[in-house]
Motif scaffolding. Structure first.
Motif, PDB file in Angstrom:
ATOM      1  N   GLY A   2       0.807  -1.212   0.000  1.00 40.78           N
ATOM      2  CA  GLY A   2       0.000   0.000   0.000  1.00 40.78           C
ATOM      3  C   GLY A   2       0.838   1.259   0.000  1.00 40.78           C
ATOM      4  O   GLY A   2       0.475   2.266  -0.629  1.00 40.78           O
ATOM      5  N   ALA A   3       1.981   1.218   0.675  1.00 41.11           N
ATOM      6  CA  ALA A   3       2.834   2.414   0.769  1.00 41.11           C
ATOM      7  C   ALA A   3       3.521   2.742  -0.547  1.00 41.11           C
ATOM      8  O   ALA A   3       3.765   3.922  -0.845  1.00 41.11           O
ATOM      9  CB  ALA A   3       3.879   2.204   1.866  1.00 41.11           C
ATOM     10  N   PHE A   4       3.843   1.710  -1.349  1.00 38.94           N
ATOM     11  CA  PHE A   4       4.620   1.942  -2.571  1.00 38.94           C
ATOM     12  C   PHE A   4       3.815   1.729  -3.844  1.00 38.94           C
ATOM     13  O   PHE A   4       4.377   1.576  -4.925  1.00 38.94           O
ATOM     14  CB  PHE A   4       5.863   1.041  -2.581  1.00 38.94           C
ATOM     15  CG  PHE A   4       6.841   1.378  -1.490  1.00 38.94           C
ATOM     16  CD1 PHE A   4       7.546   2.571  -1.495  1.00 38.94           C
ATOM     17  CD2 PHE A   4       7.045   0.498  -0.436  1.00 38.94           C
ATOM     18  CE1 PHE A   4       8.439   2.882  -0.479  1.00 38.94           C
ATOM     19  CE2 PHE A   4       7.938   0.804   0.585  1.00 38.94           C
ATOM     20  CZ  PHE A   4       8.638   1.998   0.558  1.00 38.94           C
ATOM     21  N   GLY A   5       2.516   1.726  -3.741  1.00 35.02           N
ATOM     22  CA  GLY A   5       1.665   1.746  -4.924  1.00 35.02           C
ATOM     23  C   GLY A   5       1.481   0.430  -5.642  1.00 35.02           C
ATOM     24  O   GLY A   5       1.161   0.431  -6.844  1.00 35.02           O
ATOM     25  N   ALA A   6       1.652  -0.696  -4.962  1.00 34.53           N
ATOM     26  CA  ALA A   6       1.392  -1.991  -5.599  1.00 34.53           C
ATOM     27  C   ALA A   6      -0.109  -2.200  -5.770  1.00 34.53           C
ATOM     28  O   ALA A   6      -0.922  -1.599  -5.057  1.00 34.53           O
ATOM     29  CB  ALA A   6       2.004  -3.124  -4.786  1.00 34.53           C
ATOM     30  N   HIS A   7      -0.458  -3.067  -6.710  1.00 37.35           N
ATOM     31  CA  HIS A   7      -1.873  -3.274  -7.030  1.00 37.35           C
ATOM     32  C   HIS A   7      -2.447  -4.562  -6.451  1.00 37.35           C
ATOM     33  O   HIS A   7      -3.640  -4.838  -6.652  1.00 37.35           O
ATOM     34  CB  HIS A   7      -2.055  -3.272  -8.555  1.00 37.35           C
ATOM     35  CG  HIS A   7      -1.649  -1.978  -9.189  1.00 37.35           C
ATOM     36  ND1 HIS A   7      -0.416  -1.797  -9.780  1.00 37.35           N
ATOM     37  CD2 HIS A   7      -2.293  -0.788  -9.287  1.00 37.35           C
ATOM     38  CE1 HIS A   7      -0.324  -0.566 -10.255  1.00 37.35           C
ATOM     39  NE2 HIS A   7      -1.452   0.071  -9.969  1.00 37.35           N
ATOM     40  N   GLY A   8      -1.629  -5.338  -5.768  1.00 33.69           N
ATOM     41  CA  GLY A   8      -2.160  -6.549  -5.161  1.00 33.69           C
ATOM     42  C   GLY A   8      -1.059  -7.494  -4.721  1.00 33.69           C
ATOM     43  O   GLY A   8       0.103  -7.360  -5.112  1.00 33.69           O
ATOM     44  N   VAL A   9      -1.457  -8.448  -3.878  1.00 39.30           N
ATOM     45  CA  VAL A   9      -0.536  -9.448  -3.344  1.00 39.30           C
ATOM     46  C   VAL A   9      -1.112 -10.827  -3.655  1.00 39.30           C
ATOM     47  O   VAL A   9      -2.327 -11.043  -3.553  1.00 39.30           O
ATOM     48  CB  VAL A   9      -0.352  -9.275  -1.820  1.00 39.30           C
ATOM     49  CG1 VAL A   9       0.538 -10.381  -1.252  1.00 39.30           C
ATOM     50  CG2 VAL A   9       0.238  -7.907  -1.517  1.00 39.30           C
ATOM     51  N   ALA A  22       9.530   1.596  -7.065  1.00 39.56           N
ATOM     52  CA  ALA A  22       8.806   2.873  -6.997  1.00 39.56           C
ATOM     53  C   ALA A  22       9.739   4.037  -7.321  1.00 39.56           C
ATOM     54  O   ALA A  22       9.340   4.996  -8.003  1.00 39.56           O
ATOM     55  CB  ALA A  22       8.187   3.047  -5.624  1.00 39.56           C
ATOM     56  N   LYS A  23      10.975   3.951  -6.848  1.00 39.55           N
ATOM     57  CA  LYS A  23      11.943   5.032  -7.126  1.00 39.55           C
ATOM     58  C   LYS A  23      12.261   5.108  -8.620  1.00 39.55           C
ATOM     59  O   LYS A  23      12.352   6.196  -9.186  1.00 39.55           O
ATOM     60  CB  LYS A  23      13.230   4.764  -6.326  1.00 39.55           C
ATOM     61  CG  LYS A  23      14.275   5.857  -6.479  1.00 39.55           C
ATOM     62  CD  LYS A  23      15.447   5.612  -5.543  1.00 39.55           C
ATOM     63  CE  LYS A  23      16.215   4.370  -5.905  1.00 39.55           C
ATOM     64  NZ  LYS A  23      17.450   4.221  -5.097  1.00 39.55           N
ATOM     65  N   LEU A  27      17.327  -3.087 -11.613  1.00 39.68           N
ATOM     66  CA  LEU A  27      16.279  -3.764 -12.371  1.00 39.68           C
ATOM     67  C   LEU A  27      15.645  -2.781 -13.349  1.00 39.68           C
ATOM     68  O   LEU A  27      14.753  -2.009 -12.992  1.00 39.68           O
ATOM     69  CB  LEU A  27      15.237  -4.340 -11.413  1.00 39.68           C
ATOM     70  CG  LEU A  27      14.184  -5.286 -11.995  1.00 39.68           C
ATOM     71  CD1 LEU A  27      14.830  -6.509 -12.616  1.00 39.68           C
ATOM     72  CD2 LEU A  27      13.195  -5.705 -10.908  1.00 39.68           C
ATOM     73  N   GLU A  28      16.118  -2.794 -14.591  1.00 44.53           N
ATOM     74  CA  GLU A  28      15.671  -1.817 -15.580  1.00 44.53           C
ATOM     75  C   GLU A  28      14.212  -2.024 -15.991  1.00 44.53           C
ATOM     76  O   GLU A  28      13.561  -1.085 -16.440  1.00 44.53           O
ATOM     77  CB  GLU A  28      16.571  -1.886 -16.817  1.00 44.53           C
ATOM     78  CG  GLU A  28      18.020  -1.487 -16.533  1.00 44.53           C
ATOM     79  CD  GLU A  28      18.876  -1.549 -17.772  1.00 44.53           C
ATOM     80  OE1 GLU A  28      18.342  -1.951 -18.836  1.00 44.53           O
ATOM     81  OE2 GLU A  28      20.067  -1.181 -17.694  1.00 44.53           O
ATOM     82  N   VAL A  29      13.713  -3.253 -15.848  1.00 48.98           N
ATOM     83  CA  VAL A  29      12.323  -3.514 -16.255  1.00 48.98           C
ATOM     84  C   VAL A  29      11.336  -3.099 -15.176  1.00 48.98           C
ATOM     85  O   VAL A  29      10.139  -3.390 -15.279  1.00 48.98           O
ATOM     86  CB  VAL A  29      12.136  -5.018 -16.590  1.00 48.98           C
ATOM     87  CG1 VAL A  29      12.947  -5.401 -17.799  1.00 48.98           C
ATOM     88  CG2 VAL A  29      12.480  -5.875 -15.387  1.00 48.98           C
ATOM     89  N   GLY A  30      11.814  -2.426 -14.146  1.00 50.52           N
ATOM     90  CA  GLY A  30      10.933  -2.011 -13.070  1.00 50.52           C
ATOM     91  C   GLY A  30       9.824  -1.078 -13.510  1.00 50.52           C
ATOM     92  O   GLY A  30       8.788  -0.985 -12.855  1.00 50.52           O
ATOM     93  N   THR A  31      10.039  -0.392 -14.639  1.00 52.47           N
ATOM     94  CA  THR A  31       9.006   0.520 -15.139  1.00 52.47           C
ATOM     95  C   THR A  31       7.955  -0.206 -15.971  1.00 52.47           C
ATOM     96  O   THR A  31       6.956   0.386 -16.352  1.00 52.47           O
ATOM     97  CB  THR A  31       9.648   1.629 -15.985  1.00 52.47           C
ATOM     98  OG1 THR A  31      10.448   1.024 -17.020  1.00 52.47           O
ATOM     99  CG2 THR A  31      10.538   2.517 -15.122  1.00 52.47           C
ATOM    100  N   ASP A  32       8.178  -1.481 -16.261  1.00 50.22           N
ATOM    101  CA  ASP A  32       7.219  -2.283 -17.024  1.00 50.22           C
ATOM    102  C   ASP A  32       6.307  -3.037 -16.056  1.00 50.22           C
ATOM    103  O   ASP A  32       6.559  -3.069 -14.849  1.00 50.22           O
ATOM    104  CB  ASP A  32       7.972  -3.285 -17.910  1.00 50.22           C
ATOM    105  CG  ASP A  32       8.874  -2.591 -18.923  1.00 50.22           C
ATOM    106  OD1 ASP A  32       8.514  -1.471 -19.346  1.00 50.22           O
ATOM    107  OD2 ASP A  32       9.925  -3.170 -19.279  1.00 50.22           O
ATOM    108  N   PRO A  33       5.243  -3.668 -16.574  1.00 52.95           N
ATOM    109  CA  PRO A  33       4.426  -4.513 -15.703  1.00 52.95           C
ATOM    110  C   PRO A  33       5.296  -5.591 -15.054  1.00 52.95           C
ATOM    111  O   PRO A  33       6.004  -6.325 -15.751  1.00 52.95           O
ATOM    112  CB  PRO A  33       3.399  -5.121 -16.669  1.00 52.95           C
ATOM    113  CG  PRO A  33       3.304  -4.148 -17.789  1.00 52.95           C
ATOM    114  CD  PRO A  33       4.680  -3.576 -17.943  1.00 52.95           C
TER     115      PRO A  33
END
Length: 327
Positions: free
Chosen positions: A199-206, A322-323, A267-273
C-alpha cells in the motif's frame, strides 16, 4: 346379629388382593432415596435462567450461519468455513482498533468490566458490530477452551480476489501493474507487513498460494494497519501456474534471492508490468518458482550469512521499483 363375629365383612378374607399392610418405610423405600444435588438454575430447562441460556445459545448459533454484511474479510483458530474467533480481551481490543471486519462480538454473561471491556463495547458499537451475550460454557466451546476472558470476536472468511483481476484492476486505472507474490511465507504477520508495504509503494495486489502459506487472518489484518482494506489479496491454487499466466499476460516476473546475479536497484524492467516474488526467510524461493521467474535479483547486504524476512525484503524491492518509476 350383635356379637356375631362370623358376619360377612368382619374379617378380611384369606388371599385378599390387598394383603397384609406393611410399614411405609418398606413400602416406599425407593421413593425415599436421594436424587443427587439440585442442578444449577442455568441447567434446568424449566427455570427462567435455563430458558434464557437456551435462547442466547440459539441466537449465537444462528449468528454463526448468517452471511457477513460486508464483502471484505482468529481464538485461536479457524473453522471449516473460514471463520475465525479472536479470543481474549487484549486481542479483541487490538483487532477492533485495527478496524478488522467482524460479524459479532461475544460477551460472557455477568462479565467483570474493566477498561478493555469498556473499550471493546465502545468500538464494536462505533463499527456497527452486533453484540451477543453468551454463557461462559458456550464461549469455552466456541473457542476450544482458549483463555477468552469473557470476550471473543468473530471474523468472517476473507474474500480473496483472483490473480487476473489484479492486473485488470491496474490497467483499468491506467497504471502499470505492480504485484507481489509470496512463496512459502507462513507467518501471517509477514503477510500483513507485505500488504502494508504494498500500500505504501503503490502496488496493485498481493498473491499467496492456497496451501502451506499464510492467509488473511486477524493477525495479518492487524499488522497491515488498515492497508488490507485497500490492497486486494489473491489466492492461487498453484503459484507456479499463476506466474506462468502472468507472464503470458505481459507481466515480467522477478524473484528475490540472495544469490541472484542482478541487484534489485539495477532492475531496468521495473518501469514495465512486473511481479516481484518473495520467498520464505529460511528456504527462499522454491525450485519450480525460481525456474519460472524471468530473472532472479538480489538485495545487497553486508554479511552473506544474514537474511531478511519477507516483509523487509518486499519493502526494499518495492521501494527500488517505486523510485525507478518516479524518476
Amino acid at each position: 346379629m350383635a356379637g356375631n363375629s362370623r358376619r360377612q365383612g368382619a374379617v378380611r378374607k384369606t388371599g385378599s388382593k390387598k394383603g397384609p399392610t406393611v410399614g411405609s418405610g418398606g413400602q416406599r423405600r425407593r421413593a425415599l432415596e436421594g436424587k443427587g444435588p439440585t442442578p444449577k438454575a442455568i441447567d434446568r430447562p424449566a427455570h427462567k435462567a435455563g430458558r434464557k441460556a437456551a435462547f442466547i445459545a440459539k441466537k449465537a448459533a444462528s449468528a454463526n450461519t448468517v452471511s457477513p454484511k460486508r464483502s471484505s474479510p482468529p481464538r485461536r483458530g479457524t473453522d471449516k468455513e473460514g471463520r475465525e474467533l479472536v479470543a481474549g480481551r487484549n486481542s479483541v481490543v487490538e483487532a477492533l482498533r485495527a478496524s478488522i471486519p467482524a460479524t459479532a462480538l461475544y460477551v460472557a454473561e455477568r462479565i467483570e468490566s474493566d477498561d478493555r471491556v469498556k473499550e471493546a463495547l465502545k468500538l464494536s458499537a462505533e463499527l456497527g458490530i452486533p453484540l451477543l451475550e453468551s454463557p461462559r460454557t458456550e464461549l469455552d466451546r466456541m473457542t476450544d477452551g482458549a483463555i477468552h476472558q469473557g470476550l471473543a470476536l468473530q471474523v468472517p472468511p476473507y474474500d480473496y480476489a483472483d490473480v487476473p483481476a489484479l492486473v485488470r484492476r491496474a490497467r483499468n486505472k491506467g497504471e502499470v501493474p505492480l504485484l507481489l507474490a509470496l512463496d512459502g511465507v507462513t507467518d501471517p504477520r509477514n503477510l500483513g507487513a507485505v500488504i502494508r508495504s504494498a500500500g505504501a509503494f503503490g502496488a496493485h495486489g498481493v498473491i499467496v498460494p492456497e496451501r502451506r502459506a499464510a492467509g488473511m487472518t486477524a493477525s495479518a489484518w492487524k499488522t497491515a494497519a488498515g492497508a488490507a482494506a485497500r490492497i486486494p489479496v489473491a489466492r492461487a491454487t498453484n503459484l507456479t501456474r499463476a506466474l506462468v499466466a502472468l507472464k503470458e499476460d505481459g507481466v515480467f516476473v522477478a524473484g528475490l534471492d540472495g544469490s541472484g546475479p542482478v541487484d534489485v536497484g539495477s532492475l531496468e524492467v521495473g518501469t514495465d508490468p512486473i511481479c516481484l516474488v518473495v520467498g520464505s526467510e529460511g528456504k527462499g524461493l522454491s525450485r519450480l518458482v525460481r525456474e519460472t521467474c524471468d530473472l532472479v535479483v538480489r538485495i545487497p547486504i553486508a554479511a552473506s550469512t544474514e537474511s531478511l524476512n519477507a516483509g523487509i525484503a518486499a519493502s526494499i524491492a518495492l521501494y527500488e521499483v517505486a523510485k525507478r518509476r518516479s524518476a
